[in-house]
Design a protein around this motif. Structure first.
Motif, PDB file in Angstrom:
ATOM      1  N   LEU A 425       0.806  -1.220   0.000  1.00 24.97           N
ATOM      2  CA  LEU A 425       0.000   0.000   0.000  1.00 24.97           C
ATOM      3  C   LEU A 425       0.843   1.275   0.000  1.00 24.97           C
ATOM      4  O   LEU A 425       0.291   2.375  -0.052  1.00 24.97           O
ATOM      5  N   GLU A 426       2.159   1.130   0.059  1.00 21.71           N
ATOM      6  CA  GLU A 426       3.056   2.285  -0.076  1.00 21.71           C
ATOM      7  C   GLU A 426       3.735   2.305  -1.442  1.00 21.71           C
ATOM      8  O   GLU A 426       4.521   3.211  -1.723  1.00 21.71           O
ATOM      9  N   GLU A 427       3.425   1.328  -2.296  1.00 23.65           N
ATOM     10  CA  GLU A 427       4.149   1.152  -3.549  1.00 23.65           C
ATOM     11  C   GLU A 427       3.359   1.769  -4.707  1.00 23.65           C
ATOM     12  O   GLU A 427       2.176   1.495  -4.881  1.00 23.65           O
ATOM     13  N   GLU A 428       4.015   2.580  -5.488  1.00 23.35           N
ATOM     14  CA  GLU A 428       3.346   3.406  -6.501  1.00 23.35           C
ATOM     15  C   GLU A 428       2.671   2.590  -7.596  1.00 23.35           C
ATOM     16  O   GLU A 428       1.541   2.887  -8.000  1.00 23.35           O
ATOM     17  N   ASP A 429       3.339   1.560  -8.118  1.00 19.94           N
ATOM     18  CA  ASP A 429       2.748   0.790  -9.211  1.00 19.94           C
ATOM     19  C   ASP A 429       1.452   0.121  -8.778  1.00 19.94           C
ATOM     20  O   ASP A 429       0.474   0.077  -9.543  1.00 19.94           O
ATOM     21  N   LEU A 431      -0.574   1.129  -6.349  1.00 19.93           N
ATOM     22  CA  LEU A 431      -1.585   2.164  -6.132  1.00 19.93           C
ATOM     23  C   LEU A 431      -2.167   2.645  -7.457  1.00 19.93           C
ATOM     24  O   LEU A 431      -3.354   3.005  -7.528  1.00 19.93           O
ATOM     25  N   LYS A 432      -1.369   2.649  -8.509  1.00 18.37           N
ATOM     26  CA  LYS A 432      -1.861   3.050  -9.830  1.00 18.37           C
ATOM     27  C   LYS A 432      -2.552   1.890 -10.560  1.00 18.37           C
ATOM     28  O   LYS A 432      -3.106   2.092 -11.643  1.00 18.37           O
ATOM     29  N   GLY A 433      -2.519   0.694  -9.976  1.00 19.72           N
ATOM     30  CA  GLY A 433      -3.132  -0.459 -10.611  1.00 19.72           C
ATOM     31  C   GLY A 433      -2.316  -1.020 -11.747  1.00 19.72           C
ATOM     32  O   GLY A 433      -2.823  -1.792 -12.572  1.00 19.72           O
ATOM     33  N   GLU A 434      -1.034  -0.686 -11.798  1.00 21.33           N
ATOM     34  CA  GLU A 434      -0.154  -1.113 -12.894  1.00 21.33           C
ATOM     35  C   GLU A 434       0.746  -2.242 -12.409  1.00 21.33           C
ATOM     36  O   GLU A 434       1.895  -2.029 -12.018  1.00 21.33           O
ATOM     37  N   TYR A 435       0.233  -3.434 -12.424  1.00 20.13           N
ATOM     38  CA  TYR A 435       1.013  -4.577 -11.952  1.00 20.13           C
ATOM     39  C   TYR A 435       0.668  -5.812 -12.780  1.00 20.13           C
ATOM     40  O   TYR A 435      -0.378  -5.897 -13.414  1.00 20.13           O
ATOM     41  N   THR A 436       1.578  -6.790 -12.758  1.00 22.51           N
ATOM     42  CA  THR A 436       1.402  -8.057 -13.465  1.00 22.51           C
ATOM     43  C   THR A 436       1.777  -9.187 -12.512  1.00 22.51           C
ATOM     44  O   THR A 436       2.069  -8.959 -11.325  1.00 22.51           O
ATOM     45  N   THR A 437       1.814 -10.414 -13.052  1.00 22.70           N
ATOM     46  CA  THR A 437       2.218 -11.552 -12.225  1.00 22.70           C
ATOM     47  C   THR A 437       3.690 -11.471 -11.825  1.00 22.70           C
ATOM     48  O   THR A 437       4.143 -12.241 -10.976  1.00 22.70           O
ATOM     49  N   ARG A 438       4.437 -10.541 -12.414  1.00 26.06           N
ATOM     50  CA  ARG A 438       5.841 -10.336 -12.056  1.00 26.06           C
ATOM     51  C   ARG A 438       6.000  -9.315 -10.938  1.00 26.06           C
ATOM     52  O   ARG A 438       7.124  -8.951 -10.591  1.00 26.06           O
ATOM     53  N   TYR A 439       4.905  -8.884 -10.343  1.00 29.70           N
ATOM     54  CA  TYR A 439       4.964  -7.783  -9.380  1.00 29.70           C
ATOM     55  C   TYR A 439       5.900  -8.081  -8.209  1.00 29.70           C
ATOM     56  O   TYR A 439       6.760  -7.262  -7.860  1.00 29.70           O
ATOM     57  N   ILE A 440       5.749  -9.225  -7.570  1.00 35.76           N
ATOM     58  CA  ILE A 440       6.547  -9.506  -6.375  1.00 35.76           C
ATOM     59  C   ILE A 440       8.038  -9.627  -6.682  1.00 35.76           C
ATOM     60  O   ILE A 440       8.850  -8.949  -6.036  1.00 35.76           O
ATOM     61  N   PRO A 441       8.455 -10.443  -7.651  1.00 39.05           N
ATOM     62  CA  PRO A 441       9.907 -10.493  -7.912  1.00 39.05           C
ATOM     63  C   PRO A 441      10.492  -9.158  -8.347  1.00 39.05           C
ATOM     64  O   PRO A 441      11.674  -8.892  -8.107  1.00 39.05           O
ATOM     65  N   GLU A 442       9.680  -8.307  -8.979  1.00 45.11           N
ATOM     66  CA  GLU A 442      10.204  -7.024  -9.451  1.00 45.11           C
ATOM     67  C   GLU A 442      10.196  -5.935  -8.377  1.00 45.11           C
ATOM     68  O   GLU A 442      10.914  -4.941  -8.516  1.00 45.11           O
ATOM     69  N   HIS A 443       9.410  -6.099  -7.304  1.00 44.51           N
ATOM     70  CA  HIS A 443       9.254  -5.011  -6.333  1.00 44.51           C
ATOM     71  C   HIS A 443       9.676  -5.335  -4.908  1.00 44.51           C
ATOM     72  O   HIS A 443       9.933  -4.429  -4.122  1.00 44.51           O
TER      73      HIS A 443
END
Length: 575
Positions: A425-429, A431-443
């Protein structure tokens, strides 16, 4: 309507079904293993029966014992929930052959959609888009290499009977094909009793979006829109929301029609979910889950349709009583899965005794949980123990409500995924709804997983508890960290290492958590490099590679495949 139903499951989904049955005026029968004698679902049900030892194979996966218990209790029907035997056609048939009603789709539909190869064939015939892949199972890594030569890397190697992220491996290069093939086949055999695998072109960064469908025995069908399930670790979902920030109304309708066609293709007759991968404004069939989903609450909050009750009514022979034009979507809902896992240690399982448990409340907040207060998260089962679901009039309002609810949620005694959700909830992508299945390894590397809050994770190997201190008339809540501690299976604390990756001190490689050795990858006399995988450990339905902390020569191998080990137990000795 049924007078009595046996719930062939445990944990929060058993609690959810028992409550639905009570609201419908039906009696409920719970089953429990040795590990669940004090579990909430066993206490809430009208009746509860012991079915065996803690290992699922001796209790929740024992078809003969479950059917016998249902008959002994006088139940008329069996609800399987999710997981365990929920998508087992043999269990569904055994229930029906005993003269009981199966609360789920007919066994032939389970079989058709349970085979990923057969389901792809049926979906292609029904006009549902599928990714390029093999029409039949493949028998060797050489066939996988030939497939990659035609379609390119990466490729996905999947167990034909897999699901839920099990039996799934990705090969990004020729060197990785053999290991991916072996892992997918091994997990398919381990979790589903079938080592057959097939191949697909792997989409590197898609959205994972699923459509909820309901179809009765009279051919009436509706879809309830989508759930975005893209935030995952090891191909298993952690956070879901409805509606998806990535879909427009046209694509939502197209995917909804495809999902209904998928259900019609197998004459489906209960609640189910059709899963898709979405990339570059195109969607592709992934699989169909022939059961109620973990994340069904977000759809319930947005549509007002009680999915669990709908499935029970359909199994009882009632019509759906809902037309597609009557389905309405209002607001936005988000679900967070609370697992006994340590996000700071690659989501390593951390079962044990929850010493303090306080749920959030207030408008728009729902908690589905296997706990009502302090209690055990057993090491024998999935690490999920609760789900936090919030609703708001739009996504921004839902995010605000989720932020507030996470602040109120208090869990102590085990590591949990709560710090991860606070960090998201502090991460910009996100919050903007811009994420994929790669979200966790990338962030995840940039997340502040130790952020403050009443349930912030303890440092590795330390246990935290919250205390209140008054200073100059002002109340402060502070964390106090104890020494190393980990919950035992009987709920009492014990000394030991917290779940995490293996350590290598004085040449010893030890187990980071309690579990079962699936495979030993090295032998005595072999030289290993730093961070090289030396064995595979299965714990709480997840496989983890145990890696050497330093290089050296293997002097002694102390374990073998199939052996149960305790946290901190020596596995190998290096020199």
């Amino acid at each position: 309507m049924f007078e009595k139903v046996l719930v062939a499951n445990r944990g929060e989904i058993a609690v959810r079904i028992i409550r639905a049955l009570r609201e419908m005026g039906a009696g409920s029968v719970a089953v429990y293993s040795d590990a669940d004698r004090e579990a909430l679902h066993a206490r809430l049900a009208d009746e509860a029966y012991h079915i065996g030892a803690a290992p699922a194979s001796e209790s929740y996966l024992n078809i003969e014992r479950l059917v016998e218990t249902a008959l002994r209790s006088g139940a008329e029907a069996v609800h399987p929930g999710y997981g365990f035997l929920a998508e087992s056609a043999p269990f569904a048939r055994a229930v029906e052959e005993a003269g009981l009603v199966w609360i789920g789709p007919h066994p032939e539909a389970i079989e058709a959609m349970g085979s990923k190869v057969e389901s792809r064939r049926l979906m292609s015939k029904a006009g549902v888009p599928i990714t390029p892949g093999t029409g039949e199972p493949v028998s060797s890594p050489e066939e996988a290499l030939a497939f990659a030569g035609e379609f390119g890397y990466p490729i996905a190697v999947k167990a034909a009977a897999g699901g839920g992220g099990k039996g799934f491996a990705v090969a990004a290069s020729e060197e990785e094909v053999g290991a991916a093939f072996e892992r997918a086949s091994r997990e398919g055999e381990l979790y589903f009793g079938d080592g057959a695998v097939y191949l697909e072109r792997y989409l590197p960064g898609p959205r994972h979006i699923e459509i909820q469908v309901i179809r009765d025995r009279f051919g009436n069908a509706v879809h309830l829109g989508e759930r975005d399930c893209s935030i995952q670790r090891r191909h298993q979902k952690l956070l879901e929301e409805c509606p998806s920030p990535a879909l427009n109304p046209e694509m939502r309708e197209a995917m909804g029609r495809a999902a209904v066609h998928a259900a019609e293709a197998v004459d489906y007759d209960n609640v189910g979910t059709v899963e898709f991968l979405v990339q570059d404004h195109e969607f592709y069939f992934l699989e169909m889950n022939t059961r109620v989903q973990v994340e069904h609450p977000v759809t319930e909050l947005v549509t007002g349709v009680d999915i669990v009750r709908a499935g029970i009514r359909i199994a009882a022979g009632e019509e759906l009583g809902l037309r597609q034009e009557e389905v309405d979507w209002r607001g936005h809902a988000i679900e967070c899965r609370l697992n006994a896992e340590n996000p700071a240690l690659d989501f390593a399982p951390a079962p044990g005794f929850v010493t303090a448990y306080e749920e959030p409340g207030g408008p728009g907040v729902r908690v589905d949980s296997s706990l009502k207060g302090p209690g055990l998260v057993p090491e024998s089962y999935d690490p999920l123990f609760a789900k936090l679901i919030v609703w708001g009039e739009d996504r921004e309002a839902a995010l605000g409500r989720l932020r507030r609810a996470l602040t109120e949620f208090r869990v102590e005694g085990v590591a949990t995924t709560l710090p991860f959700f606070r960090a998201v909830l502090e991460e910009e992508d996100f919050l903007k709804g811009e994420y994929t299945t790669r979200y966790i390894p990338e962030h995840i590397a940039g997340m502040r997983l130790e952020a403050g809050g009443p349930a912030a994770a303890a440092p590795p190997g330390r246990e935290a508890r919250e205390v209140e201190v008054e200073v100059n008339g002002r109340l402060f809540r502070v964390k106090v960290y104890s020494g190393e501690s980990e919950g035992r299976s009987d709920g009492r604390p014990r000394r030991g290492r917290r779940a995490g990756r293996a350590t290598s001190g004085e040449g010893e490689i030890v187990a980071p958590m309690q579990g079962t050795i699936v495979k030993v990858l090295v032998e005595a006399g072999q030289e290993v490099e730093p961070d090289e995988a030396v064995c595979v450990l299965e714990a709480m339905k997840m496989e983890s590679e145990i890696r050497a902390g330093r290089g050296g020569v293997v002097r002694e191998v102390l374990v073998e495949a199939g052996q149960a080990v305790q946290s901190g137990e020596r596995l190998l000795v290096l020199e």
